[in-house]
Design a protein around this motif. Structure first.
Motif, PDB file in Angstrom:
ATOM      1  N   ILE A 147       1.065  -1.451  -0.107  1.00 51.96           N
ATOM      2  CA  ILE A 147      -0.015  -0.195  -0.111  1.00 51.96           C
ATOM      3  C   ILE A 147       1.374   1.230  -0.175  1.00 51.96           C
ATOM      4  O   ILE A 147       1.587   1.083   1.100  1.00 51.96           O
ATOM      5  N   MET A 148       0.921   1.728  -1.196  1.00 52.04           N
ATOM      6  CA  MET A 148       1.893   3.029  -1.573  1.00 52.04           C
ATOM      7  C   MET A 148       1.759   3.747   0.239  1.00 52.04           C
ATOM      8  O   MET A 148       0.638   3.715   0.737  1.00 52.04           O
ATOM      9  N   GLY A 149       3.254   4.333   0.750  1.00 53.30           N
ATOM     10  CA  GLY A 149       3.059   5.066   1.853  1.00 53.30           C
ATOM     11  C   GLY A 149       2.831   4.503   3.151  1.00 53.30           C
ATOM     12  O   GLY A 149       2.969   5.016   4.639  1.00 53.30           O
ATOM     13  N   PRO A 187      -2.831   1.755  -4.572  1.00 51.54           N
ATOM     14  CA  PRO A 187      -2.674   3.166  -4.752  1.00 51.54           C
ATOM     15  C   PRO A 187      -3.027   3.788  -3.404  1.00 51.54           C
ATOM     16  O   PRO A 187      -3.189   3.119  -2.343  1.00 51.54           O
ATOM     17  N   PRO A 188      -2.137   5.038  -2.859  1.00 53.38           N
ATOM     18  CA  PRO A 188      -2.555   5.515  -0.984  1.00 53.38           C
ATOM     19  C   PRO A 188      -3.756   5.121  -0.404  1.00 53.38           C
ATOM     20  O   PRO A 188      -4.159   6.206  -1.474  1.00 53.38           O
TER      21      PRO A 188
END
Lengths: 251, 92
Positions: B5-7, B71-72
């Protein structure tokens, strides 16, 4: 068009394969990758410092505004007690404006705090991966033939590259948010520079630009309510003679 | 399967969880193609929570390539249109 996630994996793969194509010596590739990783870690640290700076700036503004709110409230009371309803109204209008700005600032400080925490977490993850890479690169250098090493380097470099790209995007988002807030901070500073939250008794009588702006901001309803409340608190203020404002008047 | 998971970092998911994530991925795609913003956020949020709850965190000092990149969490509906189209994040 690829989205954020798609773009990220494409960028990482492209960068890593370029890196591997260029290098002839696996050992060199490893050292070069490691240097790049450390650079990116420095960037993240700088990014966090920028967020902290922006947060401090907004926090200081919020403090000033809090003081203005207290001061303007006191002045409204003094003015009303002295029977100067018009001045009291102006003070309340400015107090409303200061409170609205203050709310916005508090929210932004909280948002920047969240950004800072997220980036700090990201930095910790990236640091962990880079540290692991450092160990791994020595193992690869020592144990594998050039052909074998290439595959392992590719895996390790892509793995860390992914983390770097992720942190990079998180930083970009933080920077964008920080820029928005800087713009807002400047807007508040302009209001301050124009004397909006200044000591009212220093401004003299009569309408100025700020008064007109305030009227346009339409804080009217809330000001009316507060005026009524103040009057009730002070007892019928309008019954008192219109007199001097008290200490500080420089009309 | 390893999912990022981005971030937020990487998670190791069992096949069963991947299947459920894939269903939510497909739900997000159809919400996006149907211009259903609320539907997208609902599916996306559920997907993130599932990954966080059921996934095993990949340690910071473990170097792994992700199979899927999500994406975040603060992805907007507009930003989502590119990632959540066609097969979505996980190819069917």
């Amino acid at each position: 068009m690829a989205g954020m996630a798609g773009r990220m994996s494409t960028v990482v793969k492209a960068k890593i394969s370029k890196l591997l194509d260029r290098a002839e010596d696996p050992g060199e590739t490893l050292d070069y990758s490691y240097t790049k990783q450390l650079e990116s870690l420095q960037q993240v640290k700088k990014g966090i410092a920028d967020v902290v700076t922006a947060k401090k700036r907004l926090g200081m503004q919020a403090q000033k505004l809090e003081q203005s709110v207290v001061k303007l409230d006191t002045q409204a009371r003094q003015a009303l007690a002295a029977g100067n309803e018009e001045l009291a109204r102006t003070a309340l209008e400015r107090k409303q404006l200061a409170q609205t700005e203050l709310q916005g600032l508090d929210q932004q400080v909280a948002e920047l705090q969240a950004q800072q925490e997220k980036l700090t977490e990201s930095e910790k993850r990236l640091r962990g991966k880079i540290e692991a890479f450092r160990t791994k690169k020595e193992v690869i250098k020592a144990q594998y033939s050039a052909a074998d090493a290439q595959v392992r380097i590719s895996e390790a470099a892509t793995g860390v590259g992914e983390e770097m790209a992720d942190v990079g995007l998180a930083m970009q988002r933080a920077v964008d948010k920080t820029e928005d807030m800087k713009a807002r901070a400047s807007a508040v500073e302009e209001l301050e520079a124009a004397g909006t939250f200044e000591d009212l008794t220093m401004l003299g009588e009569g309408k100025d630009d700020i008064d007109r702006e305030l009227a346009e901001l339409g804080a009217g309803g809330a000001v009316d309510d507060e005026m009524a409340k103040l009057k009730a608190e002070l007892g019928s203020g309008s019954a008192k003679p219109k007199g001097e404002l008290g200490a500080g008047e420089q009309a | 399967m390893i999912v990022r998971i981005m971030g937020e970092g990487q998670y190791r998911l069992s096949d069963g969880v991947v299947e459920r994530v894939n269903e939510l991925d497909n739900a997000a795609v159809s919400a996006v193609s149907g211009d259903n913003e609320d539907g997208f956020h609902e599916a996306f949020e559920e997907m993130l929570q599932l990954i966080r709850a059921e996934g095993e965190h990949v340690a910071d000092d473990e170097i792994e390539n992700s199979d899927v990149i999500v994406p975040p969490a603060d992805t907007s509906f507009r930003e989502a249109t590119a990632d959540f189209s066609g097969d979505g994040l996980i190819p069917d």
